[in-house]
Design a protein around this motif. Structure first.
Motif: not given
Length: 268
Positions: A162-167, A206-208, A247-248
């Protein structure tokens, strides 16, 4: 204050005390058997766990910071919700190489497999989660199986990534060390996209907001999602957190994480 309000206040305080007593936290546990110098300083983790649970789902959390900064922490949204949380520190650029850092991430996951039952967690329910650089690291070790294989762990035994905005391309700080500017994309052996495969664990991306994200990060993740779908991966999902920047975006992402933990653990 009336007697009714007084006793209601006392009851609420007692409930809070009972709830807090059901969880414990152990800090700065070394996860490498042999570590000296900088590795000894950084290769530590914290474990937050329910004291009365059994076989609980486990979140291994990798912090962000561009692989050059940051420190382990446990967000309040991961507390008091039945999860075991393992928060990991790892070595950083430029003091260590990207290979050392990836092996640190893999070693922390291997430690979790070996020890998590002592903290009421389940080996069958280990979720790798992290924000930004942390998302990049977990994608790398979850997709390129050789990092975890060094420690005797099969990446496919993970419950989910589950990557949060991972490159998803080669990380911008790895490219910088190669003399490549941040806006020049590269996909090499340090890019999660290189290791897209149909038999990887479930993946929740999951992305911003695409207009607010860092360096076109949403589009990287959308391409990552599409390639996984095209190779035949059966359980990959993407979310865009509208209105949230790089960030948010982590704060609304925690609910999505917990929803998918429930979904996947119910299957098990």
């Amino acid at each position: 204050m009336t007697y009714k309000n007084y006793f209601l206040t006392i009851a609420l305080l007692l409930c809070a005390v009972v709830a807090s007593a059901q969880y414990n936290q152990v800090n700065d546990i070394p996860y490498r058997d042999v570590a000296t110098g900088y590795a000894q300083e950084r290769c530590k983790l914290d474990v937050y766990y329910p004291t009365t649970a059994h076989d609980a789902p486990v979140v291994v959390w990798f912090h962000g910071g561009g692989i050059e900064g940051g420190s382990k922490h446990i967000d309040p949204q991961l507390k008091n919700c039945g999860l075991v949380v393992v928060a990991v520190n790892y070595r950083l650029l430029p003091k260590s190489s990207i290979d050392d850092i990836l092996y640190d991430a893999a070693a922390a996951v291997a430690w979790t497999y070996k020890n998590i039952a002592k903290y009421n967690g389940s080996q069958r329910k280990i979720f790798l989660v992290g924000h930004s650089a942390g998302g990049y690291l977990l994608d790398m070790i979850g997709l390129d199986k050789h990092w975890l294989a060094k420690y005797g762990v099969d990446a496919d035994s993970l419950a989910a990534l589950v990557p949060f905005s991972g490159q998803c391309i080669t990380h911008y700080n790895v490219r910088r060390e190669q003399g490549i500017p941040p806006l020049q994309p590269t996909i090499d052996k340090y890019a999660p996209l290189t290791y897209v495969r149909p038999d990887a664990p479930p993946i929740v991306i999951i992305s911003g907001d695409r207009e607010l994200e860092l360096y076109g990060r949403y589009e990287e993740q959308a391409y990552f999602w599409r390639m996984l779908k095209l190779v035949g991966h059966k359980d990959v999902t993407i979310y865009e957190m509208q209105g949230y920047d790089h960030g948010a975006m982590a704060q609304p992402a925690y609910k999505i994480l917990k929803d998918h933990i429930r979904r996947l653990t119910e299957k098990k």
